[in-house]
Write a protein that holds these residues in place. Structure first.
Motif, PDB file in Angstrom:
ATOM      1  N   ILE A  83       0.843  -1.203   0.000  1.00 28.65           N
ATOM      2  CA  ILE A  83       0.000   0.000   0.000  1.00 28.65           C
ATOM      3  C   ILE A  83       0.878   1.253   0.000  1.00 28.65           C
ATOM      4  O   ILE A  83       0.645   2.192  -0.774  1.00 28.65           O
ATOM      5  N   ASP A  84       1.915   1.264   0.842  1.00 29.08           N
ATOM      6  CA  ASP A  84       2.806   2.436   0.883  1.00 29.08           C
ATOM      7  C   ASP A  84       3.434   2.688  -0.480  1.00 29.08           C
ATOM      8  O   ASP A  84       3.538   3.819  -0.941  1.00 29.08           O
ATOM      9  N   GLU A  85       3.870   1.595  -1.101  1.00 28.16           N
ATOM     10  CA  GLU A  85       4.577   1.745  -2.383  1.00 28.16           C
ATOM     11  C   GLU A  85       3.636   2.244  -3.478  1.00 28.16           C
ATOM     12  O   GLU A  85       4.014   3.072  -4.305  1.00 28.16           O
ATOM     13  N   ILE A  86       2.414   1.747  -3.465  1.00 28.35           N
ATOM     14  CA  ILE A  86       1.462   2.203  -4.488  1.00 28.35           C
ATOM     15  C   ILE A  86       1.183   3.705  -4.300  1.00 28.35           C
ATOM     16  O   ILE A  86       1.210   4.492  -5.254  1.00 28.35           O
ATOM     17  N   MET A  87       0.951   4.118  -3.053  1.00 27.93           N
ATOM     18  CA  MET A  87       0.634   5.531  -2.812  1.00 27.93           C
ATOM     19  C   MET A  87       1.835   6.416  -3.163  1.00 27.93           C
ATOM     20  O   MET A  87       1.681   7.515  -3.706  1.00 27.93           O
ATOM     21  N   ARG A  88       3.039   5.901  -2.879  1.00 29.56           N
ATOM     22  CA  ARG A  88       4.243   6.674  -3.212  1.00 29.56           C
ATOM     23  C   ARG A  88       4.345   6.858  -4.732  1.00 29.56           C
ATOM     24  O   ARG A  88       4.561   7.958  -5.221  1.00 29.56           O
ATOM     25  N   LEU A  89       4.118   5.767  -5.467  1.00 27.19           N
ATOM     26  CA  LEU A  89       4.224   5.836  -6.933  1.00 27.19           C
ATOM     27  C   LEU A  89       3.172   6.756  -7.537  1.00 27.19           C
ATOM     28  O   LEU A  89       3.426   7.487  -8.492  1.00 27.19           O
ATOM     29  N   ILE A  90       1.977   6.689  -6.962  1.00 26.43           N
ATOM     30  CA  ILE A  90       0.889   7.529  -7.472  1.00 26.43           C
ATOM     31  C   ILE A  90       1.303   9.010  -7.407  1.00 26.43           C
ATOM     32  O   ILE A  90       1.086   9.772  -8.353  1.00 26.43           O
TER      33      ILE A  90
END
Ligand SMILES: Cc1cc2nc3c(=O)[nH]c(=O)nc-3n(C[C@H](O)[C@H](O)[C@H](O)COP(=O)(O)OP(=O)(O)OC[C@H]3O[C@@H](n4cnc5c(N)ncnc54)[C@H](O)[C@@H]3O)c2cc1C
Length: 466
Positions: free
Chosen positions: A72-79
């Motif tokens: 979840i952290d990585e997806i939000m960071r990439l977004i």
């Protein structure tokens, strides 16, 4: 518009509903090795995953972005860093993954990011198949014949490939940074037995439909024969969809072999269905009566079972096949499972964990539901009192010993009469065959009759407590 396609257990380009739906956008293809989930990945699965990702990356023109971390952290960071407007994914029907999806959806909504999720791995979604009273099925035949086959929702036809504009992320990443390949040479055995990736999966399906399916119904019981598809790892990693298999098999007509093969895909659906509706069964007996069962869990026996040194040739051949190839034929999975749980009085979770580590097709749903089935603790399971006799199973399903001798070459000169019970062979026969019990091949670790009686008496104790 810029979108992420989040690859999970859908490592293919064709018939990928989420990827298909994203085709109008500029797509950043992403694979995340979740740090927590990676702890449960078996060694054989890691080898497979590495090669499967390598093949997928080639199909995507080298644009696949690899990340390791908290999903979840990585997806939000990439977004944020990649200015993403939408994210697409195919659902993984496992309880923890579904919970994670719900958490992610909440965050995406709060941040005003579009999300689109699809079913790319099952023919029927678990929530769409319920009994008339709204409760889930617990017995396979009505689940499949009534719930699925007579359902208004029929399986989705496979989607064609579409063109995409795949984009790069700002930073470069590499597959090797995921460290999936173990350092030991054992992995070469897996690599030499299998060819990973979407193209290989389709080749294997075509080969099976040309050469194996004609004898599937009876032939699937004989481990030496090539009458099963060996599609399970490809299916697990989503290199091929069940829809692609189902429609290609169905297009060949309607006969007992095709019908039986499709019903095995139905068992796969049933496993996913069960863990969705009864998530506690991932850790606990589905049948609670077994909570009081007096398991022995003898470490020495468990170790002999794992290393294929039980003294029962069909069991040992199966465990060696698993170690050598990352696969075991279904008939033999049932035999080694029955032996571990019943003759050795070991809780099914030990078997499940070992299979998870060694199988290239290790699958949370299929592995758990199948172990509970074998143990008699699951839904519509083999009754506990039905205990496979490994000598008879060997004689019935590997009559000329082709399979057993392949994995136990030290028994290759044993005559058929004693191949599955070498401890009963006269000394001169063992001498001629070059077998020295206790040296070249072990004595049985338990006696069949006594261990069977012991299992039945343990079972009668829990029946009394009911
Ligand atoms: C103790 C035990 C553990 C198992 N663990 C796993 C596992 O971790 N992963 C896994 O994919 N299968 C598991 N199975 C089920 C089955 O043994 C394998 O799916 C099958 O042997 C795979 O070989 P195949 O692809 O040639 O099967 P085929 O006979 O060609 O069948 C086609 C497909 O149908 C599905 N299928 C077939 N039999 C079953 C079954 N009994 N239950 C559920 N799905 C089935 C698989 O996806 C398989 O690829 C287990 C079975 C037992 C008894």
């Amino acid at each position: 518009m810029r979108a992420i396609h989040w690859f999970r257990n859908d490592l293919r380009v064709a018939d990928n509903p989420a990827l298909y739906a994203a085709s109008e956008k500029d797509v950043l293809p992403v694979f995340i090795l979740d740090t927590h989930d990676a702890k449960n990945l078996g060694e054989a699965s890691k080898v497979w995953l590495h090669h499967s990702l390598e093949k997928l990356n080639q199909s995507l023109g080298g644009k696949l972005y690899f990340i390791q971390g908290n999903t979840i952290d990585e997806i939000m960071r990439l977004i944020n860093s990649e200015k993403i407007d939408a994210i697409y994914w195919n659902k993984v029907f496992e309880p923890k993954q579904s919970n994670k999806d719900s958490e992610l959806i909440d965050l995406l909504k709060k941040n005003g990011v579009e999300h689109h999720s699809f079913n790319g791995s099952l023919l029927w979604e678990p929530e769409s198949v319920l009994k008339n009273d709204g409760t889930p099925y617990k017995v396979f035949t009505p689940f499949y014949r009534k719930g699925c086959m007579k359902s208004e929702s029929t399986p989705r036809e496979p989607l064609p490939r579409t063109k995409h504009n795949f984009i790069n992320a700002k930073e470069e990443t590499t597959l090797s940074a995921l460290n999936l390949l173990p350092n030991h040479r054992w992995r070469e055995k897996i690599e030499s037995c299998w060819s990973m990736g979407e193209e290989s999966a389709m080749r294997r399906l075509n080969h099976f439909l040309e050469d194996g399916i004609q004898n599937y119904k009876e032939g699937r019981n004989f481990p030496a024969k090539a009458f099963v598809s060996r599609l399970s790892p490809h299916l697990h990693f989503g290199e091929i969809s069940p829809n692609q298999i189902w429609f290609k098999a169905r297009a060949m007509g309607d006969n007992k072999n095709i019908d039986h093969f499709c019903s095995e895909l139905g068992w796969r659906e049933f496993s996913h269905y069960l863990i969705h509706h009864f998530p506690f069964m991932l850790e606990e007996n589905l049948n609670k009566n077994f909570d009081a069962f007096p398991w022995d869990n003898n470490e020495v026996f468990i170790q002999s079972w794992k290393s294929g040194e039980t003294g029962y040739p069909i069991v040992d051949a199966g465990m060696r096949e698993l170690w050598e190839t990352g696969y075991m034929h279904n008939r033999v999975r049932m035999i080694v499972g029955s032996f571990l749980v019943k003759n050795l009085l070991t809780h099914w979770s030990y078997g499940k964990d070992w299979f998870n580590d060694c199988l290239v097709d290790a699958d949370l749903a299929n592995n758990t539901a199948s172990w509970q089935w074998v143990a008699g603790t699951g839904a519509d399971a083999a009754p506990y009192f039905r205990i496979f006799n490994p000598v008879k199973q060997g004689q019935d399903f590997d009559k000329d010993g082709e399979y057993t001798k392949r994995y136990l070459p030290q028994l290759s000169n044993m005559p058929d009469k004693y191949l599955f019970n070498p401890w009963e062979a006269p000394e001169e026969i063992l001498d001629v065959a070059g077998v020295k019990l206790g040296e070249t091949y072990p004595y049985p670790i338990v006696e069949l009759k006594a261990s069977r009686e012991n299992a039945l008496s343990s079972f009668s104790q829990i029946k009394k407590k009911k």
